[in-house]
Scaffold this motif. Structure first.
Motif, mmCIF file in Angstrom:
data_model
loop_
_atom_site.group_PDB
_atom_site.id
_atom_site.type_symbol
_atom_site.label_atom_id
_atom_site.label_comp_id
_atom_site.label_asym_id
_atom_site.label_seq_id
_atom_site.Cartn_x
_atom_site.Cartn_y
_atom_site.Cartn_z
ATOM 1 N N PRO A 33 -6.054 27.463 -85.138
ATOM 2 C CA PRO A 33 -6.112 26.002 -85.230
ATOM 3 C C PRO A 33 -7.129 25.498 -86.240
ATOM 4 N N CYS A 34 -6.728 24.441 -86.944
ATOM 5 C CA CYS A 34 -7.629 23.723 -87.858
ATOM 6 C C CYS A 34 -7.002 22.362 -88.128
ATOM 7 N N SER A 35 -7.743 21.298 -87.896
ATOM 8 C CA SER A 35 -7.208 19.958 -88.095
ATOM 9 C C SER A 35 -8.339 19.000 -88.446
ATOM 10 N N TYR A 36 -7.961 17.838 -88.982
ATOM 11 C CA TYR A 36 -8.944 16.808 -89.332
ATOM 12 C C TYR A 36 -8.305 15.438 -89.160
ATOM 13 N N ASP A 37 -9.152 14.431 -89.151
ATOM 14 C CA ASP A 37 -8.699 13.054 -88.946
ATOM 15 C C ASP A 37 -8.345 12.431 -90.303
ATOM 16 N N THR A 38 -7.098 12.010 -90.445
ATOM 17 C CA THR A 38 -6.638 11.431 -91.715
ATOM 18 C C THR A 38 -6.878 9.924 -91.798
ATOM 19 N N SER A 39 -7.364 9.327 -90.721
ATOM 20 C CA SER A 39 -7.534 7.872 -90.732
ATOM 21 C C SER A 39 -8.659 7.417 -91.662
ATOM 22 N N GLY A 40 -9.665 8.297 -91.889
ATOM 23 C CA GLY A 40 -10.802 7.886 -92.717
ATOM 24 C C GLY A 40 -10.564 8.025 -94.204
ATOM 25 N N HIS A 41 -10.073 9.208 -94.636
ATOM 26 C CA HIS A 41 -9.918 9.469 -96.071
ATOM 27 C C HIS A 41 -8.492 9.854 -96.452
ATOM 28 N N GLY A 42 -7.572 9.763 -95.518
ATOM 29 C CA GLY A 42 -6.203 10.126 -95.842
ATOM 30 C C GLY A 42 -6.026 11.639 -95.878
ATOM 31 N N VAL A 43 -5.002 12.075 -96.625
ATOM 32 C CA VAL A 43 -4.711 13.503 -96.739
ATOM 33 C C VAL A 43 -5.711 14.134 -97.712
ATOM 34 N N LEU A 44 -6.327 15.240 -97.277
ATOM 35 C CA LEU A 44 -7.379 15.876 -98.057
ATOM 36 C C LEU A 44 -6.963 17.275 -98.514
ATOM 37 N N SER A 45 -7.735 17.785 -99.465
ATOM 38 C CA SER A 45 -7.537 19.163 -99.921
ATOM 39 C C SER A 45 -8.113 20.120 -98.877
ATOM 40 N N PHE A 46 -7.502 21.284 -98.768
ATOM 41 C CA PHE A 46 -7.978 22.263 -97.797
ATOM 42 C C PHE A 46 -7.614 23.657 -98.291
ATOM 43 N N CYS A 47 -8.214 24.641 -97.652
ATOM 44 C CA CYS A 47 -7.884 26.027 -97.965
ATOM 45 C C CYS A 47 -8.170 26.908 -96.757
ATOM 46 N N TRP A 48 -7.448 28.012 -96.695
ATOM 47 C CA TRP A 48 -7.668 29.066 -95.704
ATOM 48 C C TRP A 48 -8.036 30.344 -96.452
ATOM 49 N N GLY A 49 -9.051 31.042 -95.946
ATOM 50 C CA GLY A 49 -9.449 32.299 -96.553
ATOM 51 C C GLY A 49 -9.849 33.314 -95.498
ATOM 52 N N ARG A 50 -9.924 34.565 -95.911
ATOM 53 C CA ARG A 50 -10.367 35.617 -95.012
ATOM 54 C C ARG A 50 -11.805 35.971 -95.340
ATOM 55 N N GLY A 51 -12.608 36.093 -94.312
ATOM 56 C CA GLY A 51 -14.014 36.390 -94.523
ATOM 57 C C GLY A 51 -14.876 35.143 -94.402
ATOM 58 N N VAL A 52 -16.151 35.312 -94.731
ATOM 59 C CA VAL A 52 -17.123 34.225 -94.616
ATOM 60 C C VAL A 52 -16.878 33.190 -95.708
ATOM 61 N N LEU A 53 -17.033 31.912 -95.351
ATOM 62 C CA LEU A 53 -16.867 30.850 -96.334
ATOM 63 C C LEU A 53 -18.018 30.859 -97.341
ATOM 64 N N PRO A 54 -17.708 30.740 -98.614
ATOM 65 C CA PRO A 54 -18.779 30.592 -99.608
ATOM 66 C C PRO A 54 -19.292 29.149 -99.618
ATOM 67 N N PHE A 56 -18.675 26.842 -101.792
ATOM 68 C CA PHE A 56 -17.566 25.965 -102.144
ATOM 69 C C PHE A 56 -16.259 26.749 -102.038
ATOM 70 N N LYS A 57 -15.178 26.009 -101.812
ATOM 71 C CA LYS A 57 -13.829 26.593 -101.745
ATOM 72 C C LYS A 57 -13.759 27.641 -100.627
ATOM 73 N N CYS A 58 -12.834 28.614 -100.792
ATOM 74 C CA CYS A 58 -12.634 29.686 -99.812
ATOM 75 C C CYS A 58 -12.685 31.037 -100.514
ATOM 76 N N SER A 59 -13.142 32.036 -99.802
ATOM 77 C CA SER A 59 -13.112 33.393 -100.336
ATOM 78 C C SER A 59 -11.823 34.074 -99.886
ATOM 79 N N ASP A 60 -11.239 34.879 -100.790
ATOM 80 C CA ASP A 60 -9.986 35.573 -100.489
ATOM 81 C C ASP A 60 -8.958 34.587 -99.941
ATOM 82 N N THR A 61 -8.680 33.549 -100.724
ATOM 83 C CA THR A 61 -7.803 32.459 -100.302
ATOM 84 C C THR A 61 -6.388 32.966 -100.016
#
Length: 207
Positions: A33-54, A56-61
């Motif tokens: 699961p991963c979700s966010y509220d779109t009422s504040g800023h609308g549709v946002l950029s996102f990413c899924w990665g494996r491992g620890v988050l750096p 910025f962005k995602c590692s092993d996207t």
């Protein structure tokens, strides 16, 4: 000084971060699961990665999307089955295997300094334990178990048969008793009612 800046930066990047454990079963789909509220800023950029988050962005996207565009996936086994337009960017791993176990990270790029929403999920894979069916239990126990089960199932019918036989014997006994009573009461009377012949008639009949 630069090291100190990176230290504070690493602390700030932990804001809005959470960690959870999800258990999946071999050969089944599992959703992270991963979700966010779109009422504040609308549709946002996102990413899924494996491992620890750096920082910025995602590692092993493995899945990513920019500004509401169609998500791109590194494998058809990684799918977004929720409504991304409503902020549901949960990741579904199809036909999960042991190699899919490990740490996954989701990042939603929220406008502003260090406002990104981050979710860290540890996926644990296990073998599904299926309940043993009644048929398998009967086969393991053997013929004795089958005989007992058949006897239990037929017991009501056997009981009804015993009752029927007892009823038949009882009725038969009553009929025999009635016949005996009838014979004792009526046969002697009929013998007495037979006409008596004279001695002469008896001699005549003898001749």
């Amino acid at each position: 000084m630069r090291g100190l800046c990176y230290f504070y930066l690493s602390i700030l990047t932990q804001v809005s971060s959470s960690t959870r454990t999800v258990t999946g079963f071999f050969g089944h789909n599992v959703t992270l699961p991963c979700s966010y509220d779109t009422s504040g800023h609308g549709v946002l950029s996102f990413c899924w990665g494996r491992g620890v988050l750096p920082t910025f962005k995602c590692s092993d996207t493995i899945v990513s999307s920019r500004d509401g565009a169609e998500p791109s996936s590194e494998s058809p086994r990684y799918q977004l089955l929720g409504r991304a337009a409503d902020g549901d960017v949960s990741l579904t791993v199809l036909d999960a295997q042991q190699s899919d176990a490990g740490l996954y990270s989701c990042r939603v790029e929220v406008p502003g300094w260090f406002n990104d929403q981050k979710v860290k999920i540890h996926l644990v894979m296990e073998e599904e334990i299926l309940p043993t069916s009644v048929a398998e239990n009967e086969e393991v126990v053997g013929d004795t178990s089958l005989d007992k089960i058949a006897e239990e199932k037929l017991k009501p019918f056997l009981g009804m048969g015993n009752i029927s036989r007892a009823t038949a014997v009882f009725l038969f006994a009553i009929i025999i008793m009635l016949l005996l009573v009838f014979r004792r009461r009526f046969l002697p009377k009929r013998a007495l009612e037979r006409p008596q012949t004279s001695p002469a008639e008896n001699v005549y009949e003898a001749l």
